[in-house]
Design a protein around this motif. Structure first.
Motif, short mmCIF file in Angstrom:
data_model
loop_
_atom_site.label_atom_id
_atom_site.label_comp_id
_atom_site.label_asym_id
_atom_site.label_seq_id
_atom_site.Cartn_x
_atom_site.Cartn_y
_atom_site.Cartn_z
N ALA A 1 -4.30 3.86 -1.21
CA ALA A 1 -3.41 3.15 -2.12
C ALA A 1 -2.14 2.73 -1.41
O ALA A 1 -1.64 1.61 -1.59
CB ALA A 1 -3.08 4.04 -3.32
N GLN B 1 -0.77 -0.94 -0.83
CA GLN B 1 0.53 -1.27 -1.40
C GLN B 1 1.43 -2.00 -0.41
O GLN B 1 2.26 -2.82 -0.81
CB GLN B 1 1.21 0.02 -1.89
CG GLN B 1 2.50 -0.20 -2.69
CD GLN B 1 3.75 -0.19 -1.81
OE1 GLN B 1 3.76 0.42 -0.73
NE2 GLN B 1 4.80 -0.85 -2.26
N LEU C 1 0.76 -5.61 -0.88
CA LEU C 1 1.26 -6.08 -2.17
C LEU C 1 2.78 -6.17 -2.17
O LEU C 1 3.35 -7.09 -2.78
CB LEU C 1 0.79 -5.13 -3.28
CG LEU C 1 1.25 -5.49 -4.70
CD1 LEU C 1 0.60 -6.78 -5.16
CD2 LEU C 1 0.95 -4.35 -5.67
N SER C 2 3.45 -5.24 -1.49
CA SER C 2 4.91 -5.23 -1.50
C SER C 2 5.51 -6.48 -0.87
O SER C 2 6.67 -6.83 -1.14
CB SER C 2 5.44 -3.99 -0.76
OG SER C 2 5.15 -4.06 0.63
N LYS D 1 1.66 -12.45 -7.40
CA LYS D 1 1.51 -11.32 -8.31
C LYS D 1 1.27 -11.80 -9.74
O LYS D 1 0.46 -11.21 -10.48
CB LYS D 1 2.74 -10.42 -8.24
CG LYS D 1 2.87 -9.67 -6.91
CD LYS D 1 4.00 -8.65 -6.91
CE LYS D 1 5.34 -9.29 -6.89
NZ LYS D 1 6.45 -8.31 -6.73
N PRO E 1 9.79 -1.59 -4.32
CA PRO E 1 8.81 -0.78 -5.04
C PRO E 1 8.94 0.71 -4.70
O PRO E 1 9.40 1.08 -3.62
CB PRO E 1 7.46 -1.33 -4.56
CG PRO E 1 7.76 -2.69 -4.01
CD PRO E 1 9.15 -2.61 -3.46
N VAL F 1 3.53 4.58 -4.27
CA VAL F 1 2.32 5.01 -4.99
C VAL F 1 2.76 5.85 -6.19
O VAL F 1 3.40 6.89 -6.03
CB VAL F 1 1.38 5.82 -4.09
CG1 VAL F 1 0.15 6.28 -4.88
CG2 VAL F 1 0.95 5.01 -2.88
N LEU G 1 1.52 -3.44 -10.59
CA LEU G 1 1.23 -4.59 -9.73
C LEU G 1 2.40 -5.57 -9.68
O LEU G 1 2.75 -6.09 -8.62
CB LEU G 1 -0.04 -5.29 -10.21
CG LEU G 1 -1.34 -4.47 -10.07
CD1 LEU G 1 -2.49 -5.19 -10.76
CD2 LEU G 1 -1.67 -4.20 -8.60
N ASN H 1 3.79 -1.96 -6.75
CA ASN H 1 3.34 -0.59 -6.54
C ASN H 1 1.83 -0.44 -6.64
O ASN H 1 1.15 -1.24 -7.29
CB ASN H 1 3.97 0.33 -7.60
CG ASN H 1 5.47 0.44 -7.46
OD1 ASN H 1 5.97 1.07 -6.54
ND2 ASN H 1 6.20 -0.17 -8.37
N ALA H 2 1.31 0.61 -6.03
CA ALA H 2 -0.06 1.05 -6.27
C ALA H 2 -0.01 2.19 -7.27
O ALA H 2 1.03 2.84 -7.44
CB ALA H 2 -0.70 1.52 -4.97
N LEU I 1 -5.45 -0.42 -4.96
CA LEU I 1 -4.15 -0.52 -5.62
C LEU I 1 -4.15 0.13 -7.00
O LEU I 1 -3.12 0.65 -7.44
CB LEU I 1 -3.75 -2.00 -5.77
CG LEU I 1 -3.24 -2.71 -4.52
CD1 LEU I 1 -3.15 -4.21 -4.77
CD2 LEU I 1 -1.89 -2.14 -4.11
#
Length: 420
Positions: A5, A9, A12-13, A20, A107, A110, A130, A134-135, A168
Protein backbone atom coordinates in the motif's frame (compact mmCIF):
# COMPACT_ATOMS: atom_id res chain seq x y z
CA UNK A 1 -0.05 -5.53 2.48
CA UNK A 2 0.87 -2.29 4.23
CA UNK A 3 4.21 -2.24 2.43
CA UNK A 4 2.48 -2.73 -0.91
CA UNK A 5 0.00 0.00 0.00
CA UNK A 6 2.84 2.39 0.86
CA UNK A 7 4.55 1.73 -2.47
CA UNK A 8 1.30 2.32 -4.34
CA UNK A 9 0.67 5.46 -2.33
CA UNK A 10 3.92 7.05 -3.49
CA UNK A 11 2.60 7.17 -7.05
CA UNK A 12 -0.82 8.40 -5.98
CA UNK A 13 0.72 11.16 -3.85
CA UNK A 14 2.22 12.69 -6.98
CA UNK A 15 -0.95 12.37 -9.07
CA UNK A 16 -2.72 15.49 -10.27
CA UNK A 17 -6.05 16.55 -8.89
CA UNK A 18 -7.58 15.87 -12.30
CA UNK A 19 -6.30 12.29 -12.34
CA UNK A 20 -7.64 11.64 -8.84
CA UNK A 21 -11.03 13.13 -9.71
CA UNK A 22 -11.29 11.00 -12.85
CA UNK A 23 -10.52 7.94 -10.74
CA UNK A 24 -13.28 8.80 -8.28
CA UNK A 25 -15.86 9.46 -10.98
CA UNK A 26 -14.93 6.12 -12.53
CA UNK A 27 -15.51 4.40 -9.18
CA UNK A 28 -18.89 6.10 -8.76
CA UNK A 29 -20.00 5.06 -12.23
CA UNK A 30 -18.87 1.48 -11.70
CA UNK A 31 -20.67 1.23 -8.37
CA UNK A 32 -23.94 2.29 -9.97
CA UNK A 33 -23.45 -0.07 -12.90
CA UNK A 34 -22.81 -3.01 -10.60
CA UNK A 35 -25.20 -2.02 -7.80
CA UNK A 36 -27.37 -5.10 -8.32
CA UNK A 37 -24.40 -7.42 -7.84
CA UNK A 38 -23.44 -5.58 -4.67
CA UNK A 39 -27.02 -5.78 -3.39
CA UNK A 40 -27.13 -9.52 -4.08
CA UNK A 41 -24.00 -10.02 -2.01
CA UNK A 42 -25.46 -7.81 0.70
CA UNK A 43 -28.70 -9.82 0.78
CA UNK A 44 -26.70 -12.88 1.79
CA UNK A 45 -24.92 -10.94 4.55
CA UNK A 46 -28.21 -9.52 5.81
CA UNK A 47 -29.83 -12.95 5.83
CA UNK A 48 -26.96 -14.38 7.87
CA UNK A 49 -27.17 -11.44 10.28
CA UNK A 50 -30.91 -11.89 10.70
CA UNK A 51 -30.55 -15.60 11.38
CA UNK A 52 -27.80 -14.95 13.93
CA UNK A 53 -30.08 -12.58 15.86
CA UNK A 54 -28.35 -9.31 15.04
CA UNK A 55 -30.12 -6.23 16.45
CA UNK A 56 -32.51 -4.47 14.05
CA UNK A 57 -30.56 -1.22 14.25
CA UNK A 58 -27.31 -2.97 13.32
CA UNK A 59 -29.01 -4.80 10.46
CA UNK A 60 -30.12 -1.40 9.17
CA UNK A 61 -26.47 -0.30 9.21
CA UNK A 62 -25.50 -3.45 7.33
CA UNK A 63 -28.13 -3.13 4.60
CA UNK A 64 -26.68 -1.87 1.30
CA UNK A 65 -29.31 -2.05 -1.41
CA UNK A 66 -29.31 -0.46 -4.86
CA UNK A 67 -30.68 2.83 -3.51
CA UNK A 68 -28.00 3.07 -0.83
CA UNK A 69 -25.29 2.15 -3.32
CA UNK A 70 -26.50 4.97 -5.57
CA UNK A 71 -26.50 7.44 -2.68
CA UNK A 72 -23.00 6.37 -1.68
CA UNK A 73 -21.81 6.70 -5.28
CA UNK A 74 -23.14 10.26 -5.28
CA UNK A 75 -21.04 10.83 -2.19
CA UNK A 76 -17.98 9.72 -4.17
CA UNK A 77 -18.85 12.28 -6.86
CA UNK A 78 -19.25 14.92 -4.16
CA UNK A 79 -15.75 14.13 -2.90
CA UNK A 80 -14.41 14.44 -6.45
CA UNK A 81 -15.95 17.91 -6.66
CA UNK A 82 -14.24 19.14 -3.49
CA UNK A 83 -11.02 21.12 -3.44
CA UNK A 84 -7.90 18.99 -3.24
CA UNK A 85 -6.16 19.65 0.10
CA UNK A 86 -2.82 18.21 -1.03
CA UNK A 87 -0.32 20.98 -1.70
CA UNK A 88 -2.35 23.66 0.06
CA UNK A 89 -0.12 26.20 1.79
CA UNK A 90 -1.24 26.31 5.42
CA UNK A 91 1.07 29.16 6.33
CA UNK A 92 4.37 30.66 5.27
CA UNK A 93 6.74 33.52 5.86
CA UNK A 94 10.04 35.01 4.83
CA UNK A 95 12.84 34.92 7.37
CA UNK A 96 15.06 37.98 7.91
CA UNK A 97 17.92 36.11 6.16
CA UNK A 98 15.87 35.81 2.97
CA UNK A 99 14.84 32.16 3.33
CA UNK A 100 11.21 31.45 2.41
CA UNK A 101 9.26 28.92 4.51
CA UNK A 102 6.04 27.19 3.49
CA UNK A 103 4.01 24.69 5.50
CA UNK A 104 1.98 22.59 3.07
CA UNK A 105 -0.58 19.79 3.33
CA UNK A 106 0.57 16.30 2.36
CA UNK A 107 -1.09 12.86 2.59
CA UNK A 108 -0.78 10.87 5.81
CA UNK A 109 0.39 7.78 3.91
CA UNK A 110 -1.27 4.46 4.80
CA UNK A 111 -4.47 4.72 6.83
CA UNK A 112 -5.96 1.70 8.59
CA UNK A 113 -9.70 1.44 9.22
CA UNK A 114 -11.34 -1.08 11.56
CA UNK A 115 -15.11 -0.89 11.49
CA UNK A 116 -18.27 -2.89 12.00
CA UNK A 117 -20.98 -3.92 9.55
CA UNK A 118 -21.37 -0.70 7.52
CA UNK A 119 -20.58 -1.28 3.84
CA UNK A 120 -21.04 2.39 2.94
CA UNK A 121 -17.97 3.10 5.08
CA UNK A 122 -15.91 0.98 2.67
CA UNK A 123 -16.79 3.34 -0.17
CA UNK A 124 -16.61 6.55 1.85
CA UNK A 125 -13.17 5.78 3.23
CA UNK A 126 -11.84 4.69 -0.16
CA UNK A 127 -13.02 7.90 -1.83
CA UNK A 128 -11.63 10.19 0.86
CA UNK A 129 -8.33 8.33 0.99
CA UNK A 130 -7.82 8.40 -2.77
CA UNK A 131 -8.71 12.09 -3.13
CA UNK A 132 -6.31 13.03 -0.33
CA UNK A 133 -3.53 10.89 -1.79
CA UNK A 134 -3.59 8.10 0.78
CA UNK A 135 -3.71 4.32 0.68
CA UNK A 136 -6.06 2.49 3.02
CA UNK A 137 -6.20 -0.95 4.63
CA UNK A 138 -9.65 -2.05 5.73
CA UNK A 139 -11.02 -4.47 8.28
CA UNK A 140 -14.75 -4.34 7.69
CA UNK A 141 -16.08 -7.08 9.93
CA UNK A 142 -17.34 -10.60 9.36
CA UNK A 143 -21.00 -9.60 9.05
CA UNK A 144 -20.37 -7.59 5.86
CA UNK A 145 -17.71 -9.82 4.30
CA UNK A 146 -19.56 -10.56 1.04
CA UNK A 147 -20.70 -6.98 0.56
CA UNK A 148 -17.27 -5.52 1.20
CA UNK A 149 -15.65 -8.05 -1.12
CA UNK A 150 -18.05 -7.09 -3.89
CA UNK A 151 -17.38 -3.39 -3.35
CA UNK A 152 -13.61 -3.83 -3.30
CA UNK A 153 -13.70 -5.86 -6.48
CA UNK A 154 -15.40 -2.93 -8.22
CA UNK A 155 -13.09 -0.33 -6.68
CA UNK A 156 -9.92 -2.33 -7.34
CA UNK A 157 -10.81 -2.89 -10.99
CA UNK A 158 -11.34 0.84 -11.56
CA UNK A 159 -8.11 1.74 -9.74
CA UNK A 160 -6.11 -0.57 -12.00
CA UNK A 161 -7.97 0.69 -15.04
CA UNK A 162 -6.72 4.18 -14.26
CA UNK A 163 -3.09 3.08 -14.03
CA UNK A 164 -2.72 2.76 -10.28
CA UNK A 165 -2.11 -0.26 -8.05
CA UNK A 166 -5.20 -1.83 -6.44
CA UNK A 167 -3.09 -2.21 -3.26
CA UNK A 168 -4.19 1.39 -2.61
CA UNK A 169 -7.50 0.06 -1.24
CA UNK A 170 -7.22 -3.41 0.26
CA UNK A 171 -8.93 -5.49 2.93
CA UNK A 172 -7.61 -7.81 5.62
CA UNK A 173 -11.04 -9.38 6.15
CA UNK A 174 -9.76 -12.73 4.92
CA UNK A 175 -7.55 -12.90 8.02
CA UNK A 176 -10.40 -12.31 10.48
CA UNK A 177 -9.55 -10.99 13.92
CA UNK A 178 -5.90 -11.81 13.38
CA UNK A 179 -5.94 -9.30 10.54
CA UNK A 180 -7.30 -6.61 12.82
CA UNK A 181 -4.71 -7.46 15.48
CA UNK A 182 -1.91 -7.30 12.91
CA UNK A 183 -3.11 -3.85 11.83
CA UNK A 184 -3.03 -2.64 15.41
CA UNK A 185 0.55 -3.89 15.79
CA UNK A 186 1.78 -2.48 12.46
CA UNK A 187 3.52 0.61 13.80
CA UNK A 188 5.85 1.95 11.14
CA UNK A 189 3.75 0.38 8.38
CA UNK A 190 0.37 1.99 9.04
CA UNK A 191 0.49 5.71 9.78
CA UNK A 192 -2.93 6.17 11.38
CA UNK A 193 -5.61 3.77 12.59
CA UNK A 194 -9.28 4.76 12.84
CA UNK A 195 -11.82 2.50 14.59
CA UNK A 196 -15.45 3.13 13.73
CA UNK A 197 -18.23 1.29 15.50
CA UNK A 198 -19.53 0.59 18.98
CA UNK A 199 -17.87 1.63 22.21
CA UNK A 200 -16.42 -1.87 22.73
CA UNK A 201 -14.65 -1.90 19.37
CA UNK A 202 -13.25 1.58 19.83
CA UNK A 203 -12.02 0.84 23.35
CA UNK A 204 -10.35 -2.39 22.22
CA UNK A 205 -8.47 -0.63 19.40
CA UNK A 206 -7.37 2.27 21.61
CA UNK A 207 -6.11 -0.09 24.32
CA UNK A 208 -4.36 -2.60 22.04
CA UNK A 209 -2.99 -0.49 19.19
CA UNK A 210 0.66 0.46 18.81
CA UNK A 211 -0.34 2.59 15.80
CA UNK A 212 -1.58 6.16 16.47
CA UNK A 213 -5.38 6.09 16.80
CA UNK A 214 -8.16 8.62 16.30
CA UNK A 215 -11.25 7.64 18.27
CA UNK A 216 -14.59 7.94 16.51
CA UNK A 217 -18.19 7.08 16.66
CA UNK A 218 -19.73 6.17 20.00
CA UNK A 219 -22.69 8.51 20.41
CA UNK A 220 -24.51 8.89 23.72
CA UNK A 221 -26.22 11.93 22.22
CA UNK A 222 -28.35 14.37 24.26
CA UNK A 223 -31.09 16.88 23.48
CA UNK A 224 -31.84 19.52 26.10
CA UNK A 225 -35.19 21.36 26.00
CA UNK A 226 -34.69 24.69 27.74
CA UNK A 227 -37.34 26.65 29.63
CA UNK A 228 -37.41 29.10 26.71
CA UNK A 229 -37.60 26.43 24.03
CA UNK A 230 -40.22 26.42 21.28
CA UNK A 231 -42.07 23.27 22.36
CA UNK A 232 -43.91 22.85 19.07
CA UNK A 233 -40.59 22.97 17.23
CA UNK A 234 -38.98 20.61 19.71
CA UNK A 235 -41.28 17.66 18.97
CA UNK A 236 -40.32 17.06 15.30
CA UNK A 237 -36.66 17.71 16.11
CA UNK A 238 -36.65 15.05 18.83
CA UNK A 239 -38.60 12.55 16.72
CA UNK A 240 -36.23 13.01 13.80
CA UNK A 241 -33.16 12.75 15.99
CA UNK A 242 -34.41 9.57 17.67
CA UNK A 243 -36.33 7.69 14.98
CA UNK A 244 -35.17 8.72 11.50
CA UNK A 245 -32.43 6.09 11.73
CA UNK A 246 -31.86 4.47 15.09
CA UNK A 247 -28.69 2.49 14.42
CA UNK A 248 -26.37 5.43 13.78
CA UNK A 249 -24.08 7.31 16.12
CA UNK A 250 -25.79 10.70 15.69
CA UNK A 251 -29.24 9.51 16.73
CA UNK A 252 -30.43 11.01 20.02
CA UNK A 253 -30.30 8.71 23.03
CA UNK A 254 -31.17 11.04 25.93
CA UNK A 255 -33.69 13.82 26.43
CA UNK A 256 -33.30 16.41 29.20
CA UNK A 257 -36.23 18.73 29.93
CA UNK A 258 -36.20 21.87 32.08
CA UNK A 259 -38.57 21.52 35.03
CA UNK A 260 -40.35 24.80 34.18
CA UNK A 261 -41.80 23.24 31.00
CA UNK A 262 -41.85 19.59 32.06
CA UNK A 263 -45.53 19.42 33.06
CA UNK A 264 -46.49 20.83 29.67
CA UNK A 265 -43.93 19.17 27.43
CA UNK A 266 -43.39 15.70 28.89
CA UNK A 267 -46.95 14.46 28.10
CA UNK A 268 -46.69 15.78 24.53
CA UNK A 269 -43.30 14.29 23.71
CA UNK A 270 -44.04 11.02 25.53
CA UNK A 271 -47.18 10.56 23.43
CA UNK A 272 -45.30 11.37 20.22
CA UNK A 273 -42.51 8.93 21.09
CA UNK A 274 -45.06 6.25 22.05
CA UNK A 275 -46.64 6.57 18.59
CA UNK A 276 -43.17 5.99 17.13
CA UNK A 277 -42.76 2.83 19.30
CA UNK A 278 -39.94 4.34 21.36
CA UNK A 279 -39.39 2.75 24.77
CA UNK A 280 -38.72 5.32 27.50
CA UNK A 281 -36.31 4.86 30.40
CA UNK A 282 -37.16 7.73 32.72
CA UNK A 283 -36.31 9.34 36.03
CA UNK A 284 -38.81 9.50 38.91
CA UNK A 285 -40.12 12.97 38.07
CA UNK A 286 -40.86 12.03 34.47
CA UNK A 287 -42.44 8.75 35.54
CA UNK A 288 -44.77 10.54 37.95
CA UNK A 289 -45.91 13.04 35.30
CA UNK A 290 -46.66 10.40 32.66
CA UNK A 291 -48.14 7.83 35.04
CA UNK A 292 -50.55 10.44 36.38
CA UNK A 293 -52.11 11.20 33.00
CA UNK A 294 -55.60 10.02 32.03
CA UNK A 295 -56.65 9.33 35.57
CA UNK A 296 -53.53 7.35 36.32
CA UNK A 297 -53.64 5.25 33.16
CA UNK A 298 -50.68 7.02 31.57
CA UNK A 299 -50.35 7.13 27.77
CA UNK A 300 -51.84 4.38 25.67
CA UNK A 301 -49.25 2.21 23.98
CA UNK A 302 -46.29 3.70 25.83
CA UNK A 303 -43.63 1.33 27.14
CA UNK A 304 -42.12 3.29 30.05
CA UNK A 305 -39.65 1.94 32.56
CA UNK A 306 -37.70 3.36 35.50
CA UNK A 307 -34.18 4.31 34.48
CA UNK A 308 -31.21 2.85 36.31
CA UNK A 309 -27.86 4.61 36.65
CA UNK A 310 -26.26 2.74 33.74
CA UNK A 311 -28.96 4.04 31.38
CA UNK A 312 -27.44 7.51 31.44
CA UNK A 313 -24.18 6.12 29.97
CA UNK A 314 -25.75 3.75 27.43
CA UNK A 315 -25.81 4.23 23.66
CA UNK A 316 -28.97 2.29 22.82
CA UNK A 317 -28.85 2.25 18.98
CA UNK A 318 -32.49 1.18 19.20
CA UNK A 319 -35.99 2.61 19.63
CA UNK A 320 -35.25 3.50 23.22
CA UNK A 321 -34.64 6.84 24.91
CA UNK A 322 -33.63 8.02 28.36
CA UNK A 323 -35.60 10.99 29.73
CA UNK A 324 -34.72 13.16 32.73
CA UNK A 325 -36.07 16.40 34.14
CA UNK A 326 -33.48 18.95 35.26
CA UNK A 327 -33.91 21.98 37.51
CA UNK A 328 -31.65 24.25 35.46
CA UNK A 329 -29.59 24.49 32.31
CA UNK A 330 -26.48 24.21 34.45
CA UNK A 331 -27.71 20.85 35.71
CA UNK A 332 -28.29 19.77 32.11
CA UNK A 333 -24.76 20.82 31.15
CA UNK A 334 -23.26 18.97 34.10
CA UNK A 335 -25.25 15.83 33.27
CA UNK A 336 -24.19 15.94 29.60
CA UNK A 337 -20.52 16.51 30.37
CA UNK A 338 -20.60 13.65 32.88
CA UNK A 339 -22.33 11.09 30.66
CA UNK A 340 -21.77 12.10 27.03
CA UNK A 341 -19.31 10.37 24.73
CA UNK A 342 -18.40 13.77 23.29
CA UNK A 343 -20.17 13.27 19.97
CA UNK A 344 -23.17 15.59 19.45
CA UNK A 345 -25.56 17.44 21.75
CA UNK A 346 -28.47 19.75 20.98
CA UNK A 347 -30.29 22.57 22.73
CA UNK A 348 -33.84 23.68 22.03
CA UNK A 349 -33.99 27.29 23.19
CA UNK A 350 -35.08 30.80 22.19
CA UNK A 351 -32.86 32.46 24.79
CA UNK A 352 -29.67 33.77 23.18
CA UNK A 353 -27.73 33.88 26.44
CA UNK A 354 -28.75 30.29 27.25
CA UNK A 355 -27.66 29.15 23.80
CA UNK A 356 -24.31 30.90 24.19
CA UNK A 357 -23.75 29.36 27.62
CA UNK A 358 -24.68 25.87 26.39
CA UNK A 359 -22.49 25.97 23.29
CA UNK A 360 -19.50 27.25 25.29
CA UNK A 361 -19.90 24.88 28.25
CA UNK A 362 -20.82 21.54 26.68
CA UNK A 363 -17.63 19.67 25.83
CA UNK A 364 -18.61 17.73 22.71
CA UNK A 365 -17.42 17.74 19.11
CA UNK A 366 -20.67 19.13 17.68
CA UNK A 367 -23.44 21.27 19.20
CA UNK A 368 -26.75 21.71 17.39
CA UNK A 369 -29.01 24.66 18.18
CA UNK A 370 -32.71 24.13 17.42
CA UNK A 371 -31.89 21.37 14.94
CA UNK A 372 -31.72 17.59 14.81
CA UNK A 373 -28.55 15.80 15.87
CA UNK A 374 -28.86 13.71 12.68
CA UNK A 375 -27.10 16.51 10.80
CA UNK A 376 -23.74 15.53 12.31
CA UNK A 377 -22.47 13.84 9.20
CA UNK A 378 -19.65 14.50 6.75
CA UNK A 379 -22.03 14.62 3.79
CA UNK A 380 -24.38 17.03 5.55
CA UNK A 381 -21.42 19.20 6.57
CA UNK A 382 -20.28 19.53 2.97
CA UNK A 383 -17.30 17.18 3.32
CA UNK A 384 -18.58 14.84 0.61
CA UNK A 385 -18.28 11.83 2.91
CA UNK A 386 -16.61 11.09 6.21
CA UNK A 387 -13.94 8.81 7.60
CA UNK A 388 -15.81 8.91 10.88
CA UNK A 389 -16.77 11.40 13.57
CA UNK A 390 -13.88 12.05 15.91
CA UNK A 391 -14.86 12.36 19.55
CA UNK A 392 -11.39 13.21 20.78
CA UNK A 393 -9.39 16.44 20.80
CA UNK A 394 -6.49 15.77 18.47
CA UNK A 395 -6.08 17.56 15.12
CA UNK A 396 -9.39 16.03 14.00
CA UNK A 397 -12.64 16.57 15.91
CA UNK A 398 -16.15 16.02 14.60
CA UNK A 399 -16.78 14.72 11.05
CA UNK A 400 -13.46 13.81 9.40
CA UNK A 401 -13.06 14.70 5.74
CA UNK A 402 -10.23 15.35 3.33
CA UNK A 403 -8.24 17.81 5.42
CA UNK A 404 -8.27 15.45 8.40
CA UNK A 405 -6.55 12.85 6.18
CA UNK A 406 -3.57 15.13 5.64
CA UNK A 407 -0.63 16.17 7.72
CA UNK A 408 1.86 18.90 6.90
CA UNK A 409 5.49 19.31 5.98
CA UNK A 410 7.69 22.40 6.04
CA UNK A 411 9.69 23.39 2.99
CA UNK A 412 12.45 25.98 3.27
CA UNK A 413 13.59 27.71 0.09
CA UNK A 414 17.02 29.21 0.47
CA UNK A 415 19.74 30.81 -1.64
CA UNK A 416 22.76 29.47 0.18
CA UNK A 417 21.97 30.59 3.73
CA UNK A 418 23.89 28.97 6.61
CA UNK A 419 23.17 29.30 10.32
CA UNK A 420 25.63 31.39 12.29
Amino acid sequence: MATAAAQAQLKLSKASTEAKNELLVGIADALVEQASDIENANDLDVQDAFESGMDEGLIDRLRFNVERVAATAQGVRNVAALADPVGEIVRGNNLPNGMRLNQIRVPLGVVGMIYEARPNVTVDVASLALKSGNAVLLRGGHAAKRTNAAILQVVGSVIEGHGFDSALVASVDAYGRQGATAMMQARGYIDLLVPRGGAGLIRAVVEQSKVPVIETGAGNVHIYVDASGDLDEAVPIILNAKTQRVGVCNSAEKLLVHRDVADTFIPVIAKALAMANVVLRVDESTYDIVAGLNGGNGIEGLDMQHAVEEDWDTEYLALKMGVRIVDSMQEAIEHINAHSTGHTEAIISEDYSAIEEFTKSVDSAVIMVNASTRFTDGGMFGLGAELGISTQKMHARGPMGLQELTTTKWIGYGTGQVRA
